[in-house]
Write a protein that holds these residues in place. Structure first.
Motif, short mmCIF file in Angstrom:
data_model
loop_
_atom_site.label_atom_id
_atom_site.label_comp_id
_atom_site.label_asym_id
_atom_site.label_seq_id
_atom_site.Cartn_x
_atom_site.Cartn_y
_atom_site.Cartn_z
N LYS A 181 -86.81 1.53 -39.55
CA LYS A 181 -86.88 2.79 -38.81
C LYS A 181 -87.27 2.55 -37.36
O LYS A 181 -86.70 3.14 -36.44
CB LYS A 181 -87.91 3.73 -39.46
CG LYS A 181 -87.39 4.56 -40.60
CD LYS A 181 -88.48 5.47 -41.12
CE LYS A 181 -88.00 6.20 -42.37
NZ LYS A 181 -89.08 7.04 -42.94
N GLU A 182 -88.25 1.67 -37.15
CA GLU A 182 -88.72 1.38 -35.80
C GLU A 182 -87.61 0.72 -34.97
O GLU A 182 -87.42 1.05 -33.80
CB GLU A 182 -89.94 0.46 -35.87
CG GLU A 182 -90.52 0.07 -34.52
CD GLU A 182 -91.04 1.27 -33.73
OE1 GLU A 182 -91.10 1.17 -32.49
OE2 GLU A 182 -91.37 2.30 -34.36
N LYS A 183 -86.86 -0.17 -35.58
CA LYS A 183 -85.78 -0.86 -34.87
C LYS A 183 -84.61 0.08 -34.57
O LYS A 183 -83.90 -0.12 -33.59
CB LYS A 183 -85.28 -2.04 -35.72
CG LYS A 183 -86.33 -3.11 -35.97
CD LYS A 183 -85.79 -4.20 -36.90
CE LYS A 183 -86.83 -5.26 -37.17
NZ LYS A 183 -86.34 -6.30 -38.11
N MET A 184 -84.44 1.07 -35.42
CA MET A 184 -83.29 1.97 -35.30
C MET A 184 -83.61 3.28 -34.60
O MET A 184 -82.77 4.17 -34.53
CB MET A 184 -82.72 2.26 -36.69
CG MET A 184 -82.04 1.09 -37.35
SD MET A 184 -80.47 0.68 -36.57
CE MET A 184 -79.49 2.08 -37.07
N LYS A 185 -84.82 3.42 -34.06
CA LYS A 185 -85.24 4.72 -33.54
C LYS A 185 -84.34 5.23 -32.41
O LYS A 185 -84.07 6.43 -32.31
CB LYS A 185 -86.69 4.66 -33.06
CG LYS A 185 -86.97 3.68 -31.94
CD LYS A 185 -88.46 3.65 -31.60
CE LYS A 185 -88.76 2.66 -30.47
NZ LYS A 185 -90.21 2.61 -30.16
N PHE A 186 -83.84 4.33 -31.56
CA PHE A 186 -82.97 4.77 -30.46
C PHE A 186 -81.62 5.23 -30.98
O PHE A 186 -81.02 6.16 -30.44
CB PHE A 186 -82.80 3.66 -29.43
CG PHE A 186 -84.07 3.31 -28.70
CD1 PHE A 186 -84.68 4.23 -27.86
CD2 PHE A 186 -84.67 2.08 -28.87
CE1 PHE A 186 -85.86 3.92 -27.19
CE2 PHE A 186 -85.84 1.76 -28.21
CZ PHE A 186 -86.44 2.67 -27.38
#
Length: 260
Positions: A181-186
């Motif tokens: 989720k953190e890596k894909m937030k953008f």
């Protein structure tokens, strides 16, 4: 003002055929200056010139402009495409399993240039197949998200499915675990309309795909190695890939208005 007009009119000098009138045309092949159609035809006949520009002709640096560079770039892509075509046509069919022979033939029937590398790692991972009962290809598709180490793979994707419907889940927070989720937030924030899809070519470049198109339509007149590998890029970073976009030979370009 009159002097400027005269200079503009005579910038090519006089016709090199009749020598009586100011030249209006310059032959793309031999650079002979002529003033009229009759003089053009005379020069072609006397010099055995077809009037077509040399694609590989030498050009002095001071005469090399953006147009020349664009032509050289297109020519280079034509060579790359021709080499790819040759490799595909000369690939030994005997090295392919019956399933991959069917897959490649059916791809060819759909105007898809599918290259298969027997016994390669890519080939071992290739789960794409043709189902003769429904007359459809089912593809393996790999997705890589630019700027992250996130990768996803879809198996048995029917060729009639649209790209955006396949990838839609990747742009929702519910799909990912906490670490991803953190890596894909953008990407989740941008949504599927805020990205572009770039499919890898065997030539080190990318085809830009339309997310509204089906897989079958997206692959038409394109060359792929084993299966589609798609790089997902945020639209705000598109300019970074401008030099890596593959310029297709116009012979293979697909006109949507005539196909739909």
């Amino acid at each position: 003002m009159l002097k400027k007009n005269m200079e503009s009119k005579n910038r090519l000098g006089y016709c090199e055929v009749c020598s009586s009138d100011a030249a209006k045309y310059c032959c793309p092949r031999c650079e002979v200056k002529t003033c009229s159609l009759s003089c053009v035809n005379i020069h072609k006949k006397e010099l055995d010139c077809d009037g077509k520009k040399y694609k590989t002709g030498f050009k002095k640096l001071e005469k090399f402009n953006d147009s020349e560079m664009s032509q050289d770039y297109r020519l280079m892509n034509e060579f790359i495409e021709a080499v790819g075509e040759f490799k595909m046509k000369t690939q030994r069919i005997s090295n392919l399993s019956a399933a991959f022979r069917r897959l490649r033939y059916q791809a060819y029937q759909r105007n898809i240039r599918l290259q298969i590398l027997p016994k390669s790692t890519l080939n071992k991972n290739n789960t794409s197949f043709f189902n003769p009962k429904v007359n459809k290809i089912f593809w393996r598709i790999e997705w890589t998200f630019h700027g992250t180490d996130v990768k996803y793979t879809n198996h048995k994707v029917p060729e009639y499915q649209k790209l955006n419907s396949i990838a839609r889940n990747y742009f929702t927070t519910e799909f990912h675990d906490d670490e991803v989720k953190e890596k894909m937030k953008f990407y989740v924030s941008a949504g599927i309309t805020g990205v572009i899809f770039l499919m890898k070519t065997p030539y080190g470049k990318y085809y830009e795909l339309d997310s509204e198109d089906t897989i079958s339509y997206s692959l038409r007149y394109k060359t792929i190695l084993e299966y589609p590998e798609i790089l997902v890029v945020l639209s705000i970073h598109k300019d970074a890939f401008s030099d890596l976009l593959y310029v297709e030979n116009s012979t293979f370009n697909n006109n949507k208005s005539t196909m739909m």
